[in-house]
Design a protein around this motif. Structure first.
Motif, PDB file in Angstrom:
ATOM      1  N   THR A 275      11.765   0.554  -1.882  1.00  0.00           N
ATOM      2  CA  THR A 275      10.650  -0.325  -2.254  1.00  0.00           C
ATOM      3  C   THR A 275       9.407   0.520  -2.550  1.00  0.00           C
ATOM      4  O   THR A 275       9.050   1.390  -1.744  1.00  0.00           O
ATOM      5  CB  THR A 275      10.315  -1.295  -1.098  1.00  0.00           C
ATOM      6  OG1 THR A 275      11.523  -1.858  -0.619  1.00  0.00           O
ATOM      7  CG2 THR A 275       9.366  -2.387  -1.544  1.00  0.00           C
ATOM      8  N   PRO A 276       8.742   0.296  -3.687  1.00  0.00           N
ATOM      9  CA  PRO A 276       7.552   1.103  -3.984  1.00  0.00           C
ATOM     10  C   PRO A 276       6.430   0.867  -2.973  1.00  0.00           C
ATOM     11  O   PRO A 276       6.218  -0.257  -2.522  1.00  0.00           O
ATOM     12  CB  PRO A 276       7.124   0.610  -5.371  1.00  0.00           C
ATOM     13  CG  PRO A 276       8.280  -0.125  -5.923  1.00  0.00           C
ATOM     14  CD  PRO A 276       9.042  -0.654  -4.764  1.00  0.00           C
ATOM     15  N   MET A 277       5.741   1.943  -2.628  1.00  0.00           N
ATOM     16  CA  MET A 277       4.566   1.815  -1.750  1.00  0.00           C
ATOM     17  C   MET A 277       3.370   1.479  -2.641  1.00  0.00           C
ATOM     18  O   MET A 277       2.610   2.357  -3.031  1.00  0.00           O
ATOM     19  CB  MET A 277       4.311   3.130  -1.000  1.00  0.00           C
ATOM     20  CG  MET A 277       5.277   3.405   0.123  1.00  0.00           C
ATOM     21  SD  MET A 277       4.892   4.931   0.996  1.00  0.00           S
ATOM     22  CE  MET A 277       3.514   4.430   2.005  1.00  0.00           C
ATOM     23  N   SER A 278       3.235   0.212  -2.984  1.00  0.00           N
ATOM     24  CA  SER A 278       2.142  -0.173  -3.885  1.00  0.00           C
ATOM     25  C   SER A 278       0.821  -0.251  -3.129  1.00  0.00           C
ATOM     26  O   SER A 278       0.786  -0.657  -1.961  1.00  0.00           O
ATOM     27  CB  SER A 278       2.460  -1.507  -4.547  1.00  0.00           C
ATOM     28  OG  SER A 278       2.794  -2.462  -3.585  1.00  0.00           O
ATOM     29  N   ASN A 279      -0.239   0.152  -3.820  1.00  0.00           N
ATOM     30  CA  ASN A 279      -1.608   0.163  -3.263  1.00  0.00           C
ATOM     31  C   ASN A 279      -1.753   1.004  -1.999  1.00  0.00           C
ATOM     32  O   ASN A 279      -2.607   0.722  -1.156  1.00  0.00           O
ATOM     33  CB  ASN A 279      -2.086  -1.273  -2.983  1.00  0.00           C
ATOM     34  CG  ASN A 279      -2.063  -2.129  -4.225  1.00  0.00           C
ATOM     35  OD1 ASN A 279      -2.487  -1.678  -5.288  1.00  0.00           O
ATOM     36  ND2 ASN A 279      -1.531  -3.337  -4.127  1.00  0.00           N
ATOM     37  N   ALA A 280      -0.921   2.013  -1.866  1.00  0.00           N
ATOM     38  CA  ALA A 280      -1.033   2.920  -0.721  1.00  0.00           C
ATOM     39  C   ALA A 280      -2.121   3.957  -1.002  1.00  0.00           C
ATOM     40  O   ALA A 280      -2.394   4.291  -2.155  1.00  0.00           O
ATOM     41  CB  ALA A 280       0.306   3.622  -0.485  1.00  0.00           C
ATOM     42  N   GLN A 281      -2.742   4.440   0.048  1.00  0.00           N
ATOM     43  CA  GLN A 281      -3.807   5.435  -0.129  1.00  0.00           C
ATOM     44  C   GLN A 281      -3.194   6.821  -0.379  1.00  0.00           C
ATOM     45  O   GLN A 281      -2.245   7.213   0.307  1.00  0.00           O
ATOM     46  CB  GLN A 281      -4.699   5.473   1.099  1.00  0.00           C
ATOM     47  CG  GLN A 281      -5.448   4.165   1.314  1.00  0.00           C
ATOM     48  CD  GLN A 281      -6.565   4.325   2.328  1.00  0.00           C
ATOM     49  OE1 GLN A 281      -7.447   5.150   2.170  1.00  0.00           O
ATOM     50  NE2 GLN A 281      -6.513   3.514   3.372  1.00  0.00           N
ATOM     51  N   VAL A 282      -3.779   7.522  -1.336  1.00  0.00           N
ATOM     52  CA  VAL A 282      -3.292   8.857  -1.692  1.00  0.00           C
ATOM     53  C   VAL A 282      -4.432   9.858  -1.506  1.00  0.00           C
ATOM     54  O   VAL A 282      -5.565   9.593  -1.918  1.00  0.00           O
ATOM     55  CB  VAL A 282      -2.819   8.911  -3.170  1.00  0.00           C
ATOM     56  CG1 VAL A 282      -2.257  10.290  -3.511  1.00  0.00           C
ATOM     57  CG2 VAL A 282      -1.790   7.842  -3.454  1.00  0.00           C
ATOM     58  N   VAL A 283      -4.135  10.965  -0.869  1.00  0.00           N
ATOM     59  CA  VAL A 283      -5.112  12.045  -0.725  1.00  0.00           C
ATOM     60  C   VAL A 283      -4.456  13.330  -1.223  1.00  0.00           C
ATOM     61  O   VAL A 283      -3.358  13.672  -0.788  1.00  0.00           O
ATOM     62  CB  VAL A 283      -5.575  12.227   0.744  1.00  0.00           C
ATOM     63  CG1 VAL A 283      -6.714  13.237   0.820  1.00  0.00           C
ATOM     64  CG2 VAL A 283      -6.011  10.909   1.353  1.00  0.00           C
ATOM     65  N   ILE A 284      -5.126  13.999  -2.148  1.00  0.00           N
ATOM     66  CA  ILE A 284      -4.612  15.258  -2.699  1.00  0.00           C
ATOM     67  C   ILE A 284      -5.438  16.408  -2.136  1.00  0.00           C
ATOM     68  O   ILE A 284      -6.680  16.340  -2.142  1.00  0.00           O
ATOM     69  CB  ILE A 284      -4.727  15.290  -4.248  1.00  0.00           C
ATOM     70  CG1 ILE A 284      -4.235  13.980  -4.871  1.00  0.00           C
ATOM     71  CG2 ILE A 284      -4.028  16.518  -4.821  1.00  0.00           C
ATOM     72  CD1 ILE A 284      -2.776  13.811  -5.039  1.00  0.00           C
ATOM     73  N   TYR A 285      -4.759  17.433  -1.648  1.00  0.00           N
ATOM     74  CA  TYR A 285      -5.442  18.627  -1.129  1.00  0.00           C
ATOM     75  C   TYR A 285      -5.104  19.812  -2.041  1.00  0.00           C
ATOM     76  O   TYR A 285      -3.940  20.104  -2.288  1.00  0.00           O
ATOM     77  CB  TYR A 285      -4.983  18.937   0.295  1.00  0.00           C
ATOM     78  CG  TYR A 285      -5.271  17.818   1.273  1.00  0.00           C
ATOM     79  CD1 TYR A 285      -6.495  17.726   1.923  1.00  0.00           C
ATOM     80  CD2 TYR A 285      -4.315  16.837   1.535  1.00  0.00           C
ATOM     81  CE1 TYR A 285      -6.767  16.699   2.816  1.00  0.00           C
ATOM     82  CE2 TYR A 285      -4.573  15.798   2.416  1.00  0.00           C
ATOM     83  CZ  TYR A 285      -5.802  15.738   3.055  1.00  0.00           C
ATOM     84  OH  TYR A 285      -6.057  14.712   3.937  1.00  0.00           O
ATOM     85  N   ALA A 286      -6.148  20.466  -2.526  1.00  0.00           N
ATOM     86  CA  ALA A 286      -5.964  21.598  -3.434  1.00  0.00           C
ATOM     87  C   ALA A 286      -5.614  22.862  -2.648  1.00  0.00           C
ATOM     88  O   ALA A 286      -5.943  22.966  -1.462  1.00  0.00           O
ATOM     89  CB  ALA A 286      -7.244  21.816  -4.233  1.00  0.00           C
ATOM     90  N   PRO A 287      -4.985  23.838  -3.312  1.00  0.00           N
ATOM     91  CA  PRO A 287      -4.590  25.074  -2.604  1.00  0.00           C
ATOM     92  C   PRO A 287      -5.777  25.875  -2.052  1.00  0.00           C
ATOM     93  O   PRO A 287      -5.670  26.484  -1.006  1.00  0.00           O
ATOM     94  CB  PRO A 287      -3.860  25.887  -3.673  1.00  0.00           C
ATOM     95  CG  PRO A 287      -3.555  24.952  -4.762  1.00  0.00           C
ATOM     96  CD  PRO A 287      -4.532  23.843  -4.709  1.00  0.00           C
TER      97      PRO A 287
END
Lengths: 212, 161
Positions: free
Chosen positions: B47-59
Motif C-alpha cells: 500500500t502506498p504511504m500517501s501524504n507521508a513526511q519525507v526528509v532528505i539529508y545531504a552528504p
C-alpha cells in the motif's frame, strides 16, 4: 506496531535491550524451575511460527495498515515461554522482513513481551474462580488478548510521540499517531475475540494445553 | 543614409532585434532538463504511504535536513540531488510512527545523472523490497525452522520415554 531503526534515540535502544535482557533472564529462570523445562518447547516453537507469520497478515485501516500481533494469545497459551518466543519471533521478523529493526529489537520485545506476561497472569485468574468457570475462561481469554495488544499499542504511542524528530512536522505526526490508536483499539477487539475462540477450542479439544 | 532614415532605423531596431521583448508584462515560464531522483514509499503489504513526511539529508551535512516534503497519493516523492555534493543521501519517510530511513548510495545518484535506468540500483539499496513470492518462500522457510525445532524436542521427549 514495530518501531523501526533510527526512529528512537540510542539511549532508548540500550534501555530497551537492558529491560529485555532482564525480563528474558527472569522468564528463563522461571522456566528452568519447572519439572521439565523442555516439555513446552514444541508448543512454544509452533506458536512462535504463528507469531512470526502474523505480521504478514495485514488489515488495511487508513492512514496506516495494521497487522496481527497476537502477543496476548502468546501470553495466554505459553506463560513465561511467551517472552523468549516473542523475542525470537521479532528477531526473525526484523532480519527477514525488516519489521522493526535490530537496534530497536529490545524496545519492541519489551513493548510486546511484557504485556504478554500480563495477559498470562490475567488469564490464570480463572483458576481462582470456581463459579461459572467456562464463562470466566472465555471472558478472561478475550480480555487477555485485547488488553495485551491495547497495552502494547499504548506503549508504542507513548514512545513514538515522545520521540518525534524535530526535522518533521511534529504536530501532524502526533495527530496521526493518536489517530492510529483508534485502529489499534479495533485490532485489540479482533485479537481478543480470536484469543477467546482459540481458548474455547483448546478447552474442548485439549484442555491440558491451557494449564499454566 | 539620410538623417530621416537613421531615425526610422533606430526606432525599429528593438523590434527587429528581439520580438519577444516587445510583449512586456507577460508571464514567463522557464524549464530546464534535470535528472530527478524519485522515491516510492510503501507499507510492506504494498500500500502506498500517501501524504507521508519525507526528509532528505545531504552528504555534506547528514544531521540537518536538506529538503522536506510529503509524498503524493502514490507514495512518490521526487527531488534533484545537488550534483556538487558527493556521497550518500539519506531519505527518511515517516507516517503515524511507521516508516523507514534508507541510504541512497552515491553510485545510484551518478547513475541517475547519466540517464541509466536507476530503478534497480534504488531497489537494491533497500532490502525491504521483496516480491510476494519471495516473501512466501521466506515465510515458509522460517515456519519450517520453527516446526523443525518443535519436532526435534518432541522426538527427544519420545526417546526419553
Amino acid at each position: 506496531m514495530h518501531i523501526p531503526d533510527g526512529f528512537i534515540p540510542p539511549s532508548l535502544c540500550i534501555a530497551g535491550y537492558a529491560l529485555t535482557g532482564g525480563v528474558t533472564w527472569y522468564c528463563l529462570r522461571k522456566i528452568n524451575r519447572t519439572t521439565n523445562p523442555t516439555e513446552q518447547i514444541p508448543k512454544a516453537s509452533l506458536l512462535t511460527a504463528a507469531f512470526f507469520v502474523a505480521s504478514l497478515i495485514h488489515i488495511p485501516l487508513p492512514p496506516s495498515s495494521l497487522h496481527l500481533v497476537l502477543n496476548g494469545m502468546m501470553g495466554t497459551l505459553l506463560g513465561y515461554y511467551a517472552f523468549p518466543a516473542i523475542l525470537i519471533g521479532l528477531f526473525f521478523q526484523a532480519v527477514m522482513f525488516q519489521h522493526g529493526g535490530l537496534s530497536t529489537l529490545g524496545v519492541n520485545a519489551a513493548m510486546m513481551g511484557i504485556p504478554a506476561l500480563l495477559a498470562y497472569h490475567l488469564f490464570q485468574l480463572r483458576n481462582r474462580i470456581n463459579h461459572k468457570k467456562q464463562l470466566w475462561t472465555r471472558i478472561l481469554a478475550a480480555l487477555a488478548g485485547a488488553v495485551s495488544l491495547g497495552l502494547s499499542a499504548l506503549i508504542f504511542v507513548v514512545i513514538t510521540i515522545t520521540n518525534i524528530s524535530q526535522d518533521l512536522n511534529v504536530q501532524t505526526e502526533k495527530n496521526l499517531i493518536l489517530f492510529s490508536l483508534v485502529g489499534y483499539l479495533i485490532q485489540a477487539l479482533l485479537e481478543g475475540i480470536f484469543t477467546m475462540m482459540l481458548v474455547v477450542f483448546l478447552d474442548k479439544v485439549k484442555p491440558e494445553i491451557l494449564k499454566g | 543614409m539620410t538623417k530621416r532614415n537613421w531615425l526610422i532605423l533606430i526606432v525599429l531596431l528593438p523590434i527587429l532585434g528581439n520580438g519577444k521583448q516587445v510583449l512586456a508584462h507577460g508571464a514567463q515560464i522557464g524549464y530546464s532538463r534535470t535528472q530527478a531522483l524519485e522515491i516510492q514509499a510503501t507499507y510492506d503489504d504494498g500500500t502506498p504511504m500517501s501524504n507521508a513526511q519525507v526528509v532528505i539529508y545531504a552528504p555534506n551535512d547528514p544531521s540537518r535536513p536538506w529538503l522536506t516534503g510529503t509524498t503524493n497519493q502514490a507514495g512518490k516523492f521526487a527531488f534533484v540531488p545537488d550534483s556538487e555534493q558527493s556521497g550518500n543521501w539519506d531519505v527518511k519517510v515517516r507516517q503515524a510512527g511507521h516508516g523507514k530511513i534508507i541510504t541512497i548510495p552515491e553510485n545510484a545518484i551518478l547513475a541517475s545523472e547519466t540517464e541509466t535506468n536507476n530503478s534497480q540500483e534504488l531497489a537494491s539499496s533497500n532490502n525491504a523490497i521483496y516480491n510476494p513470492v519471495q516473501k512466501i518462500v521466506m515465510a515458509a522457510v522460517g515456519i519450517w525452522g520453527f516446526i523443525g525445532t518443535a519436532l526435534f524436542f518432541s522426538r527427544k521427549k519420545t526417546q526419553q520415554q
